[in-house]
Design an enzyme around this catalytic site. Structure first.
Site, mmCIF file in Angstrom:
data_model
loop_
_atom_site.group_PDB
_atom_site.id
_atom_site.type_symbol
_atom_site.label_atom_id
_atom_site.label_comp_id
_atom_site.label_asym_id
_atom_site.label_seq_id
_atom_site.Cartn_x
_atom_site.Cartn_y
_atom_site.Cartn_z
ATOM 1 N N ASP A 3 -53.565 -17.513 -59.621
ATOM 2 C CA ASP A 3 -52.391 -18.197 -60.154
ATOM 3 C C ASP A 3 -52.899 -19.304 -61.074
ATOM 4 O O ASP A 3 -53.337 -20.367 -60.634
ATOM 5 C CB ASP A 3 -51.549 -18.769 -59.007
ATOM 6 N N LYS A 45 -46.581 -22.775 -68.011
ATOM 7 C CA LYS A 45 -46.848 -24.106 -68.580
ATOM 8 C C LYS A 45 -47.409 -24.066 -70.000
ATOM 9 O O LYS A 45 -46.650 -23.986 -70.954
ATOM 10 C CB LYS A 45 -47.752 -24.905 -67.639
ATOM 11 N N TYR A 66 -49.870 -24.219 -54.271
ATOM 12 C CA TYR A 66 -48.448 -24.026 -54.588
ATOM 13 C C TYR A 66 -48.323 -22.881 -55.577
ATOM 14 O O TYR A 66 -49.090 -22.788 -56.544
ATOM 15 C CB TYR A 66 -47.877 -25.303 -55.209
HETATM 16 N N1 PMP Z 1 -47.911 -21.727 -59.698
HETATM 17 C C1 PMP Z 1 -48.549 -22.886 -59.906
HETATM 18 C C2 PMP Z 1 -50.031 -22.954 -59.724
HETATM 19 C C3 PMP Z 1 -47.834 -24.014 -60.332
HETATM 20 O O1 PMP Z 1 -48.491 -25.160 -60.526
HETATM 21 C C4 PMP Z 1 -46.444 -23.905 -60.506
HETATM 22 C C5 PMP Z 1 -45.611 -25.100 -60.952
HETATM 23 N N2 PMP Z 1 -46.128 -26.326 -60.737
HETATM 24 C C6 PMP Z 1 -45.830 -22.678 -60.274
HETATM 25 C C7 PMP Z 1 -46.587 -21.613 -59.875
HETATM 26 C C8 PMP Z 1 -44.364 -22.520 -60.477
HETATM 27 O O2 PMP Z 1 -44.079 -22.587 -61.824
HETATM 28 P P1 PMP Z 1 -42.594 -22.995 -62.311
HETATM 29 O O3 PMP Z 1 -42.385 -24.408 -61.921
HETATM 30 O O4 PMP Z 1 -42.658 -22.760 -63.798
HETATM 31 O O5 PMP Z 1 -41.660 -22.052 -61.642
#
Ligand code: PMP
Length: 434
Positions: free
Chosen positions: A244, A272, A149
């Protein structure tokens, strides 16, 4: 005559009211508890390892806002920094010293990269990283892995059809086919599918984006040789590599999964943990690529709130705290893993369950071990997780409200709290029916 005070609304009542004015009653879908067959708990307060609901009930929290609170909820030093900064200005929409300090702190953890751009969410960081990669390479396609994701931007809401030859399929209505047709899907656990994806799209893949340690579809820890080969294949094919690390950044050690595997991606996205609960994310990258961003280059990115003072102040405090704790981090990771191991042992007395883990991230997976990625979560396993989650709520433990989501441990989860959590969770297991 005085009017008796109205009792506060219960979670159920609040949710009913929310559903009248907010689609599905929630600001983000997983919060609706649909995967766990109940309705959301409404929380009023959080402190250390605990959440408190509107009725005042305390829960040991292992969701931790899906990852940001590595230091625990509302640690004193972070709250103080927020108060100080609030007195000086919330957002200037202009340059300020803290963004320079924060960028330098981030680069201390990624010393082989040169530049940082601050944004407000992981989704935004990924969107910008992808635009940068496309702008830099002049190529349009992106290779992503099934089960990883990367936020909710159009082109990344794509899952695999059967095999790389098939057109990608959008996971959401409203995403034009033309957008996802530039997203090529491969399987992270299958090097041949990565090679095949590049072969089928010669000289047209701008970047491979990967959660180096996928933690959005359970938790999967690839072998070093495996991820090294994935990176090598991408580079051999002239694609940039985007790690990511929105979840793993500053959580899997100070240099994230990048440091864990000692690899050199071209771009890294963070979120995060660096925001400690405030909206902060970042793109970290090679100077020659990052300088493609406006105003130096012609890849556009902007944001009223980008790098805002409050988030930057918290980011600095969080990262400095992590550097202060550096000598103890490895030991702490081991303690977290010991917790997950013990949890697996105790839950396994009652059913077949796995608790894969890495440092402070763990995943509770009812069913037999899964060696592939994405892992199979059976209907039975989903049912067991739902029941387990609901019973855990009763006993005062708050888990992630989905069988696919991982759990997070914070520095505020003391050995006593962890022990108590295990005692409670063992009472919540339901055996498989088959
Ligand atoms: N990339 C990863 C690996 C994530 O885990 C997340 C959120 N869980 C995101 C992108 C998206 O981040 P956000 O919810 O802050 O938009």
């Amino acid at each position: 005559m005085s009017v008796p005070p109205t009792p506060p609304l219960t979670s159920k009542e609040l949710f009913e009211k929310a559903c009248d004015v907010i689609p599905g009653g929630v600001s983000s879908p997983v919060r609706a508890f649909r995967h766990v067959g109940t309705s959301p708990v409404y929380f009023n307060r959080a402190e250390g390892p605990y959440l408190y609901d509107v009725a005042g009930k305390q829960y040991i929290d292992f969701c931790m806002a899906f990852g940001p609170h590595l230091l625990g909820h509302s640690p004193h030093n972070v709250v103080r920094v927020i108060q100080e900064q609030a007195g000086r200005g919330l957002a200037f929409g202009a340059c300020h010293p803290k963004e320079v300090i924060l960028a330098n702190l981030i680069l201390k953890s990624y010393p082989f990269l040169q530049k940082v751009r601050l944004v407000t969410s992981g989704t935004e960081a990924v969107m910008t990283a992808i635009r940068l990669a496309r702008g830099f390479s002049g190529r349009d396609k992106i290779l992503k892995f099934e089960g990883c994701y990367h936020g909710h931007s159009d082109g990344l809401l794509a899952k695999a059809g059967s095999g790389v030859a098939e057109l990608s399929e959008a996971d959401s209505k409203g995403v034009p086919k033309s957008v996802v047709s530039d997203t090529v899907i491969a399987r992270y656990d299958d090097l041949n599918s990565v090679r095949a994806a590049f072969q089928a799209n010669p000289n047209s893949i701008a970047a491979l984006i990967v959660e180096p340690i996928p933690a959005n579809y359970g938790l999967w820890i690839p072998k070093y040789e495996h991820i090294k080969e994935v990176v090598k294949i991408a580079k051999e094919n002239g694609a940039l590599v985007i790690f990511d690390e929105v979840i793993t950044g500053f959580r899997v050690g100070l240099a994230g999964a990048t440091g864990f595997f000692d690899l050199r991606p071209d771009l890294v996205t963070l979120g995060k943990v660096i925001g400690g609960g405030l909206p902060l994310a970042a793109i970290v990258g090679r100077g020659d690529i990052m300088d493609g961003l406006a105003p130096l280059g012609s890849v556009y990115q902007a944001g009223t709130m980008a790098g805002n003072t409050m988030a930057a102040a918290v980011g600095i405090e969080v990262i400095e705290e992590l550097f202060r704790r550096r000598p103890t981090l490895l030991r702490w990771d081991e303690q977290c893993e010991a917790f997950a191991q013990e949890l697996e042992t105790r839950l396994s007395r009652h059913t077949t369950v796995q608790v894969p883990r890495l440092g402070s991230i763990f995943w509770i997976h009812f069913g037999p071990p899964s060696t592939s990625f994405p892992p199979e979560v059976t209907e039975e396993g989903k049912h067991q997780y739902g029941e387990f989650f609901r019973r855990a709520l009763e006993t005062g433990v708050y888990l992630a409200p989905s069988p696919y989501e991982v759990g997070f441990i914070s520095f505020a989860h003391t050995p006593e709290v962890l022990k108590q959590a295990i005692e409670r969770l063992e009472t919540c297991v339901v055996p498989a029916t088959k």
